[in-house]
Write an enzyme that holds these catalytic residues in place. Structure first.
Site, PDB file in Angstrom:
ATOM      1  N   GLY A  31       0.810  -1.221   0.000  1.00  0.00           N
ATOM      2  CA  GLY A  31       0.000   0.000   0.000  1.00  0.00           C
ATOM      3  C   GLY A  31       0.835   1.259   0.000  1.00  0.00           C
ATOM      4  N   LEU A  33       0.435   3.607  -2.107  1.00  0.00           N
ATOM      5  CA  LEU A  33       0.812   3.427  -3.509  1.00  0.00           C
ATOM      6  C   LEU A  33       1.280   4.723  -4.158  1.00  0.00           C
ATOM      7  CD1 LEU A  33      -2.045   1.015  -4.680  1.00  0.00           C
ATOM      8  CD2 LEU A  33       0.184   0.455  -3.682  1.00  0.00           C
ATOM      9  N   HIS A  37       4.295   1.659  -8.106  1.00  0.00           N
ATOM     10  CA  HIS A  37       3.354   0.531  -7.992  1.00  0.00           C
ATOM     11  C   HIS A  37       2.438   0.476  -9.208  1.00  0.00           C
ATOM     12  CE1 HIS A  37       4.004   1.434  -3.548  1.00  0.00           C
ATOM     13  NE2 HIS A  37       4.345   0.165  -3.621  1.00  0.00           N
ATOM     14  N   GLY A 149       9.114  -4.990  -8.644  1.00  0.00           N
ATOM     15  CA  GLY A 149       9.901  -3.849  -9.088  1.00  0.00           C
ATOM     16  C   GLY A 149      11.402  -4.079  -8.966  1.00  0.00           C
ATOM     17  N   LYS A 151      13.245  -1.833  -8.140  1.00  0.00           N
ATOM     18  CA  LYS A 151      13.569  -1.025  -6.957  1.00  0.00           C
ATOM     19  C   LYS A 151      14.068  -1.896  -5.799  1.00  0.00           C
ATOM     20  CE  LYS A 151      13.105   2.279  -3.760  1.00  0.00           C
ATOM     21  NZ  LYS A 151      12.660   1.603  -2.603  1.00  0.00           N
ATOM     22  N   ASP A 152      13.418  -3.057  -5.619  1.00  0.00           N
ATOM     23  CA  ASP A 152      13.834  -3.991  -4.563  1.00  0.00           C
ATOM     24  C   ASP A 152      14.567  -5.153  -5.229  1.00  0.00           C
ATOM     25  OD1 ASP A 152      12.309  -2.888  -2.052  1.00  0.00           O
ATOM     26  OD2 ASP A 152      10.933  -2.769  -3.739  1.00  0.00           O
ATOM     27  N   GLN A 155      15.124  -8.386  -3.311  1.00  0.00           N
ATOM     28  CA  GLN A 155      13.840  -9.078  -3.124  1.00  0.00           C
ATOM     29  C   GLN A 155      13.467  -9.839  -4.407  1.00  0.00           C
ATOM     30  OE1 GLN A 155      10.257  -7.337  -1.092  1.00  0.00           O
ATOM     31  NE2 GLN A 155       9.666  -6.900  -3.187  1.00  0.00           N
ATOM     32  N   SER A 187       9.172   5.727  -3.549  1.00  0.00           N
ATOM     33  CA  SER A 187       9.047   4.779  -2.444  1.00  0.00           C
ATOM     34  C   SER A 187       7.957   5.282  -1.500  1.00  0.00           C
ATOM     35  CB  SER A 187      10.373   4.694  -1.676  1.00  0.00           C
ATOM     36  OG  SER A 187      10.164   4.085  -0.422  1.00  0.00           O
TER      37      SER A 187
HETATM   38  P1  AMP Z   1       6.056  -2.344  -1.619  1.00  0.00           P
HETATM   39  O1  AMP Z   1       4.662  -1.812  -1.502  1.00  0.00           O
HETATM   40  O2  AMP Z   1       7.106  -1.372  -1.238  1.00  0.00           O
HETATM   41  O3  AMP Z   1       6.220  -3.699  -0.981  1.00  0.00           O
HETATM   42  O4  AMP Z   1       6.295  -2.575  -3.178  1.00  0.00           O
HETATM   43  C1  AMP Z   1       5.441  -3.394  -3.927  1.00  0.00           C
HETATM   44  C2  AMP Z   1       6.080  -3.632  -5.263  1.00  0.00           C
HETATM   45  O5  AMP Z   1       6.263  -2.401  -5.942  1.00  0.00           O
HETATM   46  C3  AMP Z   1       7.454  -4.296  -5.161  1.00  0.00           C
HETATM   47  O6  AMP Z   1       7.592  -5.269  -6.179  1.00  0.00           O
HETATM   48  C4  AMP Z   1       8.383  -3.132  -5.379  1.00  0.00           C
HETATM   49  O7  AMP Z   1       9.639  -3.506  -5.902  1.00  0.00           O
HETATM   50  C5  AMP Z   1       7.608  -2.313  -6.378  1.00  0.00           C
HETATM   51  N1  AMP Z   1       8.068  -0.922  -6.356  1.00  0.00           N
HETATM   52  C6  AMP Z   1       8.243  -0.130  -5.274  1.00  0.00           C
HETATM   53  N2  AMP Z   1       8.734   1.064  -5.630  1.00  0.00           N
HETATM   54  C7  AMP Z   1       8.874   1.029  -6.976  1.00  0.00           C
HETATM   55  C8  AMP Z   1       9.356   1.963  -7.961  1.00  0.00           C
HETATM   56  N3  AMP Z   1       9.793   3.176  -7.625  1.00  0.00           N
HETATM   57  N4  AMP Z   1       9.363   1.579  -9.256  1.00  0.00           N
HETATM   58  C9  AMP Z   1       8.939   0.343  -9.612  1.00  0.00           C
HETATM   59  N5  AMP Z   1       8.462  -0.580  -8.746  1.00  0.00           N
HETATM   60  C10 AMP Z   1       8.460  -0.243  -7.448  1.00  0.00           C
END
Ligand code: AMP
Length: 280
Positions: A31, A33, A37, A149, A151-152, A155, A187
């Site tokens: 979330g 978002l 996302h 993403g 980004k991680d 992960q 982020s």
């Molecule tokens: P999170 O809500 O932080 O767990 O992220 C959910 C998904 O969104 C994960 O696969 C992240 O790698 C991806 N994500 C987070 N930030 C970004 C970004 N800036 N660009 C692309 N994907 C992202």
């Protein structure tokens, strides 16, 4: 968009959908978002008949209670963004749905040490929680395609290994990092940066760029130490800045023919940020 909060109801709906022989894309999130996302959602919408998003702030991947407590929650805005992006189903469970009292906690996977490196070193137990929740969510949703993403990056690497090891038929798709205009990686944590640290945090992107530009002209250890210094000079506290093999995330000391990624984590005040860049 339909929203489900229980495992039973979302599974029923998905098994109805499945009768039609369709493809299902899945985007797990915590979330708060942002456009990063949404780029995952859009990738899924474009390439699947149905797109399912989950919002679940997974307590087992937070090694720090305070971080879990402070994690931003923006439910109404999230729902609006998901609807606009064309999401078909939102799964919005609470902790008891994902981890009921009879939940079998015994699943362990040998992640070959990747889970102990970098983020794993500074956030002990983090990836065990990530693997646990992604496995649980995949068992509920049973998607064809899973979107994560870049980004991680660590992960992504670990989930890729997990899928291989459990012989999953799910296809993992990596989506490039979305950035703010100045280069800061989007982020959910950015909203906790005060204006001063928000400006200073662009140094992470600059340091990654510096590494990319100098990959073939400077020794690896100099690139790393100069990048650390850049980050410190901008008033952030780096935890690591490392050039690693993209496949196994092992640190390199010389540039060879393999794909190399620079990984960085740093504190901007009391907000911990991570970023990375593929260098070649
Ligand atoms: P999170 O809500 O932080 O767990 O992220 C959910 C998904 O969104 C994960 O696969 C992240 O790698 C991806 N994500 C987070 N930030 C970004 C970004 N800036 N660009 C692309 N994907 C992202």
């Amino acid at each position: 968009m339909q929203t489900f909060i229980t495992v039973l109801t979302v599974k029923n709906r998905i098994s109805d959908i499945r009768k039609k022989n369709v493809s299902i894309g899945f985007v797990p999130t915590m979330g708060a978002l942002h456009e990063g996302h949404i780029s995952l959602i859009m990738e899924s919408v474009e390439n699947n008949d149905y797109t399912i998003c989950s919002i679940f702030v997974n307590p087992t991947q937070f090694n720090n209670k305070e971080d879990l407590h402070k994690y931003p929650r923006t439910k109404e805005k999230d729902i609006k963004m998901l609807k606009e992006a064309g999401t078909d189903i939102l799964f919005y469970p609470d902790v008891k749905e994902i981890y009921p009292s009879n939940f079998d906690n015994s699943f362990e996977l040998d992640l070959e040490g990747i889970d102990k490196l970098w983020e794993g070193e500074f956030r002990p137990g983090h990836f065990k929680g990530v693997v646990q929740v992604v496995k649980r969510l995949l068992e509920i949703v049973e998607p064809d395609n899973l979107y994560m993403g870049q980004k991680d990056f660590q992960q992504f690497t670990i989930i890729n290994m997990m899928l291989r090891k459990i012989n999953s038929r799910v296809k993992l798709i990596i989506v490039p990092t979305m950035r703010e205009d100045d280069g800061l990686a989007m982020s959910s944590r950015n909203m906790r940066l005060n204006p001063e640290f928000r400006k200073k945090s662009v140094v992470l992107f600059k340091a990654l760029h510096f590494a990319k530009e100098n990959l073939y002209t400077m020794p690896v250890n100099m690139i790393e130490s100069d990048a650390v210094k850049m980050i410190q000079d901008a008033d952030l506290q780096p935890e690591y800045f490392k050039l690693v093999n993209a496949d196994d995330l092992v640190a390199i000391d010389k540039i060879k023919d393999k794909k190399i990624v620079a990984l960085v984590a740093a504190w901007a005040g009391d907000v911990r940020l991570i970023d990375n860049m593929i260098l070649n």
